[in-house]
Design an enzyme around this catalytic site. Structure first.
Site, PDB file in Angstrom:
ATOM      1  N   GLY A   1     -12.129 -47.260  72.716  1.00 24.46           N
ATOM      2  CA  GLY A   1     -12.802 -48.166  71.780  1.00 24.46           C
ATOM      3  C   GLY A   1     -12.433 -49.613  72.080  1.00 24.46           C
TER       4      GLY A   1
ATOM      5  NE  ARG B   1      -8.398 -68.162  79.039  1.00 27.03           N
ATOM      6  CZ  ARG B   1      -7.237 -68.738  78.768  1.00 27.03           C
ATOM      7  NH1 ARG B   1      -6.212 -68.003  78.368  1.00 27.03           N
ATOM      8  NH2 ARG B   1      -7.094 -70.037  78.918  1.00 27.03           N
ATOM      9  CB  ALA B   2      -3.459 -63.094  79.921  1.00 31.50           C
TER      10      ALA B   2
ATOM     11  NE  ARG C   1     -13.289 -43.315  72.668  1.00 30.35           N
ATOM     12  CZ  ARG C   1     -13.728 -44.058  71.632  1.00 30.35           C
ATOM     13  NH1 ARG C   1     -15.003 -44.056  71.316  1.00 30.35           N
ATOM     14  NH2 ARG C   1     -12.878 -44.780  70.927  1.00 30.35           N
TER      15      ARG C   1
ATOM     16  CG  ASP D   1      -1.251 -42.995  72.441  1.00 37.50           C
ATOM     17  OD1 ASP D   1      -0.535 -43.801  73.067  1.00 37.50           O
ATOM     18  OD2 ASP D   1      -0.968 -42.547  71.316  1.00 37.50           O
TER      19      ASP D   1
ATOM     20  CB  THR E   1      -6.322 -49.233  69.740  1.00 34.40           C
ATOM     21  OG1 THR E   1      -6.888 -48.597  68.573  1.00 34.40           O
ATOM     22  CG2 THR E   1      -4.819 -49.045  69.700  1.00 34.40           C
TER      23      THR E   1
ATOM     24  CG  ASP F   1      -7.543 -46.895  65.611  1.00 31.40           C
ATOM     25  OD1 ASP F   1      -8.337 -47.508  64.882  1.00 31.40           O
ATOM     26  OD2 ASP F   1      -7.894 -46.024  66.432  1.00 31.40           O
TER      27      ASP F   1
ATOM     28  CG  ASP G   1      -3.705 -45.102  67.172  1.00 29.29           C
ATOM     29  OD1 ASP G   1      -3.705 -46.052  67.986  1.00 29.29           O
ATOM     30  OD2 ASP G   1      -4.552 -44.196  67.197  1.00 29.29           O
TER      31      ASP G   1
ATOM     32  CG  MET H   1     -13.300 -47.690  61.794  1.00 27.56           C
ATOM     33  SD  MET H   1     -13.790 -48.470  63.342  1.00 27.56           S
ATOM     34  CE  MET H   1     -15.377 -47.691  63.592  1.00 27.56           C
TER      35      MET H   1
ATOM     36  NE  ARG I   1      -9.174 -42.542  67.842  1.00 28.06           N
ATOM     37  CZ  ARG I   1      -9.736 -42.401  69.025  1.00 28.06           C
ATOM     38  NH1 ARG I   1      -9.794 -41.214  69.577  1.00 28.06           N
ATOM     39  NH2 ARG I   1     -10.239 -43.422  69.678  1.00 28.06           N
TER      40      ARG I   1
ATOM     41  CG  HIS J   1     -18.658 -48.974  65.003  1.00 26.15           C
ATOM     42  ND1 HIS J   1     -19.148 -47.887  64.325  1.00 26.15           N
ATOM     43  CD2 HIS J   1     -17.985 -48.486  66.063  1.00 26.15           C
ATOM     44  CE1 HIS J   1     -18.807 -46.784  64.957  1.00 26.15           C
ATOM     45  NE2 HIS J   1     -18.100 -47.116  66.021  1.00 26.15           N
TER      46      HIS J   1
HETATM   47  P1  ADP Z   1      -8.048 -44.555  73.577  1.00 28.82           P
HETATM   48  O1  ADP Z   1      -7.633 -45.054  74.911  1.00 28.82           O
HETATM   49  O2  ADP Z   1      -8.500 -45.642  72.656  1.00 28.82           O
HETATM   50  O3  ADP Z   1      -7.023 -43.621  72.956  1.00 28.82           O
HETATM   51  P2  ADP Z   1      -9.709 -42.265  74.234  1.00 28.82           P
HETATM   52  O4  ADP Z   1      -8.779 -41.246  73.658  1.00 28.82           O
HETATM   53  O5  ADP Z   1     -11.173 -42.102  73.962  1.00 28.82           O
HETATM   54  O6  ADP Z   1      -9.396 -43.738  73.767  1.00 28.82           O
HETATM   55  O7  ADP Z   1      -9.469 -42.280  75.804  1.00 28.82           O
HETATM   56  C1  ADP Z   1     -10.142 -43.197  76.632  1.00 28.82           C
HETATM   57  C2  ADP Z   1     -10.383 -42.611  77.987  1.00 28.82           C
HETATM   58  O8  ADP Z   1      -9.125 -42.323  78.629  1.00 28.82           O
HETATM   59  C3  ADP Z   1     -11.103 -41.270  78.010  1.00 28.82           C
HETATM   60  O9  ADP Z   1     -12.485 -41.398  77.827  1.00 28.82           O
HETATM   61  C4  ADP Z   1     -10.750 -40.787  79.388  1.00 28.82           C
HETATM   62  O10 ADP Z   1     -11.511 -41.456  80.367  1.00 28.82           O
HETATM   63  C5  ADP Z   1      -9.299 -41.235  79.528  1.00 28.82           C
HETATM   64  N1  ADP Z   1      -8.400 -40.118  79.151  1.00 28.82           N
HETATM   65  C6  ADP Z   1      -8.114 -39.675  77.922  1.00 28.82           C
HETATM   66  N2  ADP Z   1      -7.286 -38.607  77.960  1.00 28.82           N
HETATM   67  C7  ADP Z   1      -7.054 -38.365  79.266  1.00 28.82           C
HETATM   68  C8  ADP Z   1      -6.283 -37.386  79.994  1.00 28.82           C
HETATM   69  N3  ADP Z   1      -5.599 -36.416  79.376  1.00 28.82           N
HETATM   70  N4  ADP Z   1      -6.283 -37.464  81.334  1.00 28.82           N
HETATM   71  C9  ADP Z   1      -6.973 -38.416  81.989  1.00 28.82           C
HETATM   72  N5  ADP Z   1      -7.713 -39.362  81.364  1.00 28.82           N
HETATM   73  C10 ADP Z   1      -7.762 -39.345  80.039  1.00 28.82           C
HETATM   74  O1  F6P Z   2      -9.949 -46.260  68.067  1.00 30.22           O
HETATM   75  C1  F6P Z   2     -10.757 -47.235  67.480  1.00 30.22           C
HETATM   76  C2  F6P Z   2     -11.802 -46.602  66.595  1.00 30.22           C
HETATM   77  O2  F6P Z   2     -12.615 -47.629  66.054  1.00 30.22           O
HETATM   78  C3  F6P Z   2     -11.261 -45.709  65.488  1.00 30.22           C
HETATM   79  O3  F6P Z   2     -10.775 -46.455  64.397  1.00 30.22           O
HETATM   80  C4  F6P Z   2     -12.464 -44.854  65.187  1.00 30.22           C
HETATM   81  O4  F6P Z   2     -12.060 -43.597  64.691  1.00 30.22           O
HETATM   82  C5  F6P Z   2     -13.126 -44.702  66.529  1.00 30.22           C
HETATM   83  O5  F6P Z   2     -12.635 -45.743  67.356  1.00 30.22           O
HETATM   84  C6  F6P Z   2     -14.639 -44.776  66.480  1.00 30.22           C
HETATM   85  O6  F6P Z   2     -15.119 -44.521  67.759  1.00 30.22           O
HETATM   86  P1  F6P Z   2     -16.634 -44.754  68.223  1.00 30.22           P
HETATM   87  O7  F6P Z   2     -16.737 -46.154  68.711  1.00 30.22           O
HETATM   88  O8  F6P Z   2     -16.803 -43.760  69.324  1.00 30.22           O
HETATM   89  O9  F6P Z   2     -17.510 -44.510  67.045  1.00 30.22           O
END
Ligand code: ADP
Ligand code: F6P
Length: 325
Positions: free
Chosen positions: A15, A25-26, A76, A107, A129, A131, A133, A173, A175, A254
């Site tokens: 997200g 930029r940095a 994603r 994460d 993020t 969140d 989190d 929001m 998550r 959003h």
């Molecule tokens: P965030 O980084 O905000 O936690 P996501 O959980 O959607 O968001 O993860 C972002 C992207 O990171 C995923 O769409 C995927 O490309 C990659 N990713 C997530 N989990 C894994 C994993 N276990 N192994 C490799 N790539 C991953």
């Molecule tokens: O991780 C950021 C976040 O905005 C969460 O707060 C929310 O659960 C999720 O992404 C929404 O994801 P999407 O953009 O796929 O609707």
């Protein structure tokens, strides 16, 4: 011997979050100042595996520090969990001469970064993020802007709620995390905050509280619900049915992810972007930049991913004390 990093790549993943452009930029400006080349990778890991990659210069990031969203775009890319897709990503780095990659995301994105590191591409993660989190860091880029955006929106909802003597249920929001809800609950003066990390009061007790507060002369009610708890529309319907008080649910959604980043976000973003490049220049890999106890540090990605984030007990305690009774 540490790998000599001549060209770095930068991508935003998962997200988007306000301040991601300030990080990019940095990263770009610090790397150029150190004599490195910089390649922008569009759409996160999705753009990495398809080679959606372009060279960036100092001008590529002009006029972006104040802009929300991410100029690199984000995506994603679920297929990146597959080994052969990760290998394609590492191969694409080699094709474009990229020795190190800065991954800005949460994460999930760090898990992708860790896989690239295992395949010989030096990687550094930066927490981005709304969140908040990510366990290894006290701050994640985007949180301050998102909370301020939500706070202003809730203030506006409160105006109309007071005029109509309504009960407002606002879902924010986060998550599975309740940080935005907790902060909004405190800074907007909510009557109750539903948090995913805690056992919440029963609906009967909430309704009793609303009715008691009305008897004491309160003209409106404000309840914050974290996304991880959900069900705000149904809650509003039940409150209206049982109490006869007009109730409305608003899911902020959003809009919390957009907007010009606050000074806090721009500052952390600028510092973390610079630290990430310093780490790559030192030959480090598989690290996450974190802000801990007022300092920027770096932590092994695997260690960072094992950590558990807990909402602050004292914040929750104070939020409960401040809820109107
Ligand atoms: P965030 O980084 O905000 O936690 P996501 O959980 O959607 O968001 O993860 C972002 C992207 O990171 C995923 O769409 C995927 O490309 C990659 N990713 C997530 N989990 C894994 C994993 N276990 N192994 C490799 N790539 C991953
Ligand atoms: O991780 C950021 C976040 O905005 C969460 O707060 C929310 O659960 C999720 O992404 C929404 O994801 P999407 O953009 O796929 O609707």
């Amino acid at each position: 011997m540490a790998k000599d990093i001549k060209t770095i790549g930068v991508l935003t993943s998962g997200g988007d979050a306000p301040g991601m452009n300030a990080v990019t930029r940095a990263v770009v400006r610090t790397a150029l100042a150190k004599g490195m080349r910089v390649m922008g990778i569009r759409k996160g890991f999705a753009g990495l595996i398809t080679g959606d990659i372009f060279e960036m210069d100092a001008r590529s990031v002009s006029d972006t520090i104040q802009r929300g969203g991410t100029i690199l775009h984000t995506a994603r890319c679920p297929e990146f969990i597959n080994k052969e897709v990760q290998e394609r990503g590492a191969e694409m780095c080699r094709v474009f001469g990229i020795d190190g990659v800065v991954v800005i995301g949460g994460d999930g994105s760090f898990q992708g970064a860790e896989k690239l590191a295992n395949l010989g591409i030096n990687t550094i993660g930066i927490p981005g993020t709304i969140d908040l989190d990510i366990a290894c860091t006290d701050y994640t880029i985007g949180f301050d802007t998102a909370v301020n955006t939500a706070m202003e929106a809730i203030d506006k909802i409160r105006d109309t709620s007071t005029s109509h003597e309504r009960c407002s249920i606002v879902e924010v929001m986060g998550r599975n995390a309740g940080y935005i809800a907790l902060w909004c609950g405190i800074v907007n003066g909510a009557e109750y905050i539903f948090l995913p990390e805690r056992e919440n009061i029963s609906e009967n007790d909430l309704i009793r509280r609303i009715l008691e507060n009305r008897e004491k002369g309160k003209k409106h009610n404000l309840i914050i619900v974290a996304e991880g708890v959900g069900g705000s529309t149904e809650l509003a319907e039940r409150i209206e049915k049982v109490t006869g008080i007009s109730a409305r649910a608003t899911i902020l959604g959003h809009l919390q992810r957009g907007g010009s980043p606050t000074a806090v976000d721009r500052m952390h973003a600028s510092m973390m972007g610079a630290v990430a490049v310093e780490l790559l220049a030192e030959g480090k890999s598989n690290r996450v930049v974190a802000y801990k106890d007022g300092k920027y540090i770096d932590i092994d990605i695997n260690e960072a991913l094992k950590m558990e984030k807990n909402i602050d007990d004292y914040h929750v305690e104070v939020s409960r004390l401040l809820e109107t009774r």
